[in-house]
Design a protein around this motif. Structure first.
Motif, PDB file in Angstrom:
ATOM      1  N   PRO A 133      -0.519  -1.946  -7.958  1.00 22.48           N
ATOM      2  CA  PRO A 133      -1.205  -0.956  -7.101  1.00 22.48           C
ATOM      3  C   PRO A 133      -1.007  -1.209  -5.599  1.00 22.48           C
ATOM      4  N   LEU A 134      -0.610  -2.428  -5.249  1.00 26.16           N
ATOM      5  CA  LEU A 134      -0.393  -2.718  -3.822  1.00 26.16           C
ATOM      6  C   LEU A 134       0.837  -1.983  -3.266  1.00 26.16           C
ATOM      7  N   ILE A 135       1.726  -1.557  -4.159  1.00 22.74           N
ATOM      8  CA  ILE A 135       2.906  -0.818  -3.698  1.00 22.74           C
ATOM      9  C   ILE A 135       2.441   0.466  -2.997  1.00 22.74           C
ATOM     10  N   GLY A 136       1.546   1.202  -3.640  1.00 20.26           N
ATOM     11  CA  GLY A 136       1.000   2.423  -3.036  1.00 20.26           C
ATOM     12  C   GLY A 136       0.150   2.131  -1.807  1.00 20.26           C
ATOM     13  N   TYR A 137      -0.572   1.033  -1.874  1.00 20.04           N
ATOM     14  CA  TYR A 137      -1.458   0.648  -0.764  1.00 20.04           C
ATOM     15  C   TYR A 137      -0.642   0.443   0.516  1.00 20.04           C
ATOM     16  N   TYR A 138       0.469  -0.286   0.399  1.00 24.26           N
ATOM     17  CA  TYR A 138       1.269  -0.572   1.602  1.00 24.26           C
ATOM     18  C   TYR A 138       2.194   0.595   1.962  1.00 24.26           C
ATOM     19  N   PHE A 139       2.581   1.389   0.953  1.00 28.04           N
ATOM     20  CA  PHE A 139       3.365   2.596   1.256  1.00 28.04           C
ATOM     21  C   PHE A 139       2.540   3.514   2.157  1.00 28.04           C
ATOM     22  N   ALA A 140       1.279   3.686   1.800  1.00 28.78           N
ATOM     23  CA  ALA A 140       0.389   4.573   2.570  1.00 28.78           C
ATOM     24  C   ALA A 140       0.216   4.085   4.010  1.00 28.78           C
ATOM     25  N   LYS A 141       0.372   2.801   4.228  1.00 23.61           N
ATOM     26  CA  LYS A 141       0.240   2.238   5.578  1.00 23.61           C
ATOM     27  C   LYS A 141       1.574   2.250   6.330  1.00 23.61           C
TER      28      LYS A 141
END
Ligand code: AP5
Ligand code: MG
Length: 226
Positions: A186-194
């Motif tokens: 889930p961190l992939i989406g978290y950092y993509f969004a940033k």
């Protein structure tokens, strides 16, 4: 060096994707320390500290060590003088709670600069981890097939003994992969969004992956300090 100049990089990728291999190479190029939570736990284990004994139970099972102790350990590590210019984080954060804790730790430092994500298939992960060997003294990484030492069982760099990690058994590798998909991906989406994520093909030879990484760093204006 002012705080604003500090550079913080987080490496994402499944077990065996080459995080340790690549961050150790970058450490030399950038003069920034590699901060690997797995290595910190193994150091504590080797020195039989209470933290090491606690971590062993989770590591042997392929599960995450509890957030509270992991976050505290990283926070203390980032206060050390060698992190004055920043750090390259390998294996942390590994879930959303750790990611938000890291954001809070770095809030006064301008946050993270880049999050490279190494993509490798499950089959490749199993092949890589089954053949991994590690130098007991300097921690240099080998693979029996892909990057063997000149003399079997002996480190090219310092003559140290090479060993196989306790968690590199097929059962534990499969559990680590499961934990990765469930808790870390889930961190992939978290950092993509940033706007911090850079996805790279981690299946190429180590030198070629390193070249891609250096290009990604340059594209972001992150240049070697060494
Ligand atoms: P950790 O030590 O971080 O293990 P991991 O994430 O499972 O990753 P690995 O170290 O196994 O793989 P890597 O990506 O570094 O690959 P490497 O470069 O070695 O964590 C271990 C345990 O500690 C966890 O399971 C957990 O219990 C605990 N833990 C750690 N962090 C935690 C956290 N934040 N929260 C809670 N618990 C935590 O390469 C692998 C092999 O492939 C080597 O043999 C290498 O030579 C070879 N290789 C590398 N690159 C290539 C390439 N491009 N081509 C061919 N071969 C390659
Ligand atoms: Mg590693």
């Amino acid at each position: 060096m002012s705080i604003a100049e500090r550079t913080f990089i987080v490496f994402l990728g499944p077990p065996g994707s080459g995080k340790g291999t690549q961050t150790r190479m970058l450490e030399t190029t950038f003069g920034l320390p590699q901060v690997s939570t797995g290595d910190l736990f193994r150091y504590n284990l080797k020195h039989e500290t209470d933290l090491g004994k606690l971590a062993k139970r989770y590591m042997d099972a392929g599960e995450l060590v509890p957030d509270e102790v992991t976050i505290r350990m990283v926070e203390e590590r980032l206060k050390q003088p060698d992190c004055g210019g920043g750090a390259i984080l390998d294996g942390f954060p590994r879930n959303l709670q750790q990611a938000t804790a890291l954001d809070a730790i770095l809030a006064d430092e301008g946050g993270l600069d880049l999050v490279p994500m190494l993509e490798v298939s499950d089959e490749e992960v199993i092949q890589r981890l089954s053949g991994r060997r590690v130098c007991r003294t300097c921690g240099h990484l080998y693979h029996t097939e892909f990057s063997p030492p000149q003399q079997s069982g002996v480190c090219d760099l310092d003559g140290g003994e090479l060993y196989q990690r306790d968690d590199d058994t097929l059962d534990t590798i499969q559990r680590r992969l499961y934990v990765y998909y469930k808790q870390t991906s889930p961190l992939i989406g978290y950092y993509f969004a940033k706007g911090l994520l850079v996805e790279l093909d981690g299946s190429m030879p180590p030198d070629e992956v390193q070249t891609l990484l250096l290009q990604a760093f340059r594209d972001r204006g992150i240049n070697p300090v060494a």
